[in-house]
Design an enzyme around this catalytic site. Sequence first.
Site, PDB file in Angstrom:
ATOM      1  N   GLY A 181      67.078 -18.190  48.417  1.00 45.85           N
ATOM      2  CA  GLY A 181      66.153 -17.984  47.294  1.00 45.85           C
ATOM      3  C   GLY A 181      66.376 -16.625  46.622  1.00 45.85           C
ATOM      4  CE  LYS A 182      62.933 -12.462  49.721  1.00 48.92           C
ATOM      5  NZ  LYS A 182      62.864 -13.620  50.658  1.00 48.92           N
ATOM      6  N   GLY A 231      74.825  -9.220  60.931  1.00 49.77           N
ATOM      7  CA  GLY A 231      74.527  -8.140  59.974  1.00 49.77           C
ATOM      8  C   GLY A 231      74.404  -6.783  60.636  1.00 49.77           C
ATOM      9  CG  ASP A 248      64.309 -11.573  53.010  1.00 50.72           C
ATOM     10  OD1 ASP A 248      63.183 -11.093  53.177  1.00 50.72           O
ATOM     11  OD2 ASP A 248      64.504 -12.790  52.805  1.00 50.72           O
ATOM     12  CB  CYS A 303      57.629 -13.809  54.838  1.00 48.78           C
ATOM     13  SG  CYS A 303      58.695 -14.668  55.980  1.00 48.78           S
TER      14      CYS A 303
HETATM   15  N1  SAM Z   1      66.803 -14.025  52.235  1.00 50.73           N
HETATM   16  C1  SAM Z   1      66.618 -15.423  52.570  1.00 50.73           C
HETATM   17  C2  SAM Z   1      66.049 -16.141  51.362  1.00 50.73           C
HETATM   18  O1  SAM Z   1      65.445 -15.513  50.499  1.00 50.73           O
HETATM   19  O2  SAM Z   1      66.230 -17.357  51.284  1.00 50.73           O
HETATM   20  C3  SAM Z   1      65.727 -15.617  53.760  1.00 50.73           C
HETATM   21  C4  SAM Z   1      66.237 -14.880  54.981  1.00 50.73           C
HETATM   22  S1  SAM Z   1      65.353 -15.267  56.454  1.00 50.73           S
HETATM   23  C5  SAM Z   1      63.880 -14.407  56.227  1.00 50.73           C
HETATM   24  C6  SAM Z   1      66.181 -14.320  57.643  1.00 50.73           C
HETATM   25  C7  SAM Z   1      67.603 -14.759  57.890  1.00 50.73           C
HETATM   26  O3  SAM Z   1      68.202 -13.797  58.765  1.00 50.73           O
HETATM   27  C8  SAM Z   1      67.762 -16.090  58.600  1.00 50.73           C
HETATM   28  O4  SAM Z   1      68.451 -16.977  57.766  1.00 50.73           O
HETATM   29  C9  SAM Z   1      68.601 -15.772  59.852  1.00 50.73           C
HETATM   30  O5  SAM Z   1      69.596 -16.729  60.122  1.00 50.73           O
HETATM   31  C10 SAM Z   1      69.228 -14.445  59.470  1.00 50.73           C
HETATM   32  N2  SAM Z   1      69.622 -13.573  60.592  1.00 50.73           N
HETATM   33  C11 SAM Z   1      69.069 -13.466  61.827  1.00 50.73           C
HETATM   34  N3  SAM Z   1      69.736 -12.571  62.557  1.00 50.73           N
HETATM   35  C12 SAM Z   1      70.732 -12.079  61.785  1.00 50.73           C
HETATM   36  C13 SAM Z   1      71.782 -11.141  61.993  1.00 50.73           C
HETATM   37  N4  SAM Z   1      71.928 -10.501  63.159  1.00 50.73           N
HETATM   38  N5  SAM Z   1      72.627 -10.902  60.975  1.00 50.73           N
HETATM   39  C14 SAM Z   1      72.499 -11.553  59.797  1.00 50.73           C
HETATM   40  N6  SAM Z   1      71.546 -12.468  59.548  1.00 50.73           N
HETATM   41  C15 SAM Z   1      70.666 -12.719  60.532  1.00 50.73           C
END
Ligand code: SAM
Length: 377
Positions: A181-182, A231, A248, A303
């Site tokens: 989305g973002k 990340g 995010d 969120c």
């Molecule tokens: N920004 C997205 C959107 O607006 O649609 C939503 C992101 S969601 C809140 C958090 C995301 O972080 C998840 O898709 C998850 O798979 C990812 N995530 C979790 N651990 C992570 C890591 N170590 N490195 C990168 N991404 C990670």
Amino acid sequence: RQKKKWAATRPRISSTRLALQNFDMNYSVQFGSLWPSIRISLLSEQKYGALFNNFSDIQRMTQELECLNAVDFIWESQKVVQDLNSAAGQQASKPAVSTGTLAVPAESQAQPHPCLSTLISPNIRCYIFPKGDISLFPPARPDTLGILGYYLLDAASVLPVLALNVQPGDLVLDLCAAPGGKTLALLQTGCCRELAANDVSISRTGRLNRVLRSYIPPNICDIVRITSWDGRKWGDLEANTYDRVLVDVPCTNDRHSVMEEDNNIFKNMRKGERQMLPMLQLELLIAGILAAKPGGEVVYSTCSLSQLQNECVVERAVELLNIQYNIDVHVEDLSIFRRLFQDTFSFFPNCRLGELVVPHLTSNFGPMYFCKLRRVG
Ligand code: SAM
């Protein structure tokens, strides 16, 4: 005679119930008398916004959305800027005045804001139904080229992207991007020279890819690089590189946690993961800041309503970057967002750092926390 059987374990409590118990315990302390109102809103139907797709048939989409009586809340906030400007004009000769609880920085009282695009990422449009109107948007239909006209999302999730203030030619990193989305909102600005969209989950980056292909023409998709890396390692992979970074992070996703059993982080088996969230968030934020150029800007968002996942993570990241890397980070004042968007969202007035949109029955968006940081050196 048959023996009565006694349960050897405690009765199993649903994840949604456990989430609510946990929130009652923590948030009643954090929000005091505001908690009952936030709680009932969290448990009620959420409101959506339609992120306008500038790559679709603009005229047809604008007409369709306006026929539904939906309004672009970002465009509407232009009026607030005009009011701020005329107030600044009147105040220019007066000394700066303290506004008490309304945390307007002194500069924003005295200096005119030429236009909205100097404060927020430009060209983003997001339609919502007015306060109290709980109509639903119909699913978006493809135009003649097969591009969808809008993306439904919590309208508050556009705020972190607006706060990132992306400028033409920027190199942008979206560290936790899926489902996208973002990322879509970042592309609407038309400003990204290149956009690195990353998410550790391969299945979720697959979804991100499909979302982008449904909304963005192939030539624009070419500026997006999708990766599935952890990340937390970004600081080692590409340090000092990006003008803008969006972090995010994964969080307790409070609205989802009280409403849906599926993929709920309050499941018993995910207890360890839940407890480690603030550490993961901290590591991701630090990596995001290291990936930014000196002078670059980073927005951290969740969120969740939890202070432990919001302000505390920001504070700790600033501290650690200073001690371990000798990097200064400045937390930017976003109180102008509260003024710009107060007619659309309910903001928590007492955030120490950043801004928090809290769910409210008349504008049931959020939770959404966002905080902007500038890497100084
Ligand atoms: N920004 C997205 C959107 O607006 O649609 C939503 C992101 S969601 C809140 C958090 C995301 O972080 C998840 O898709 C998850 O798979 C990812 N995530 C979790 N651990 C992570 C890591 N170590 N490195 C990168 N991404 C990670």
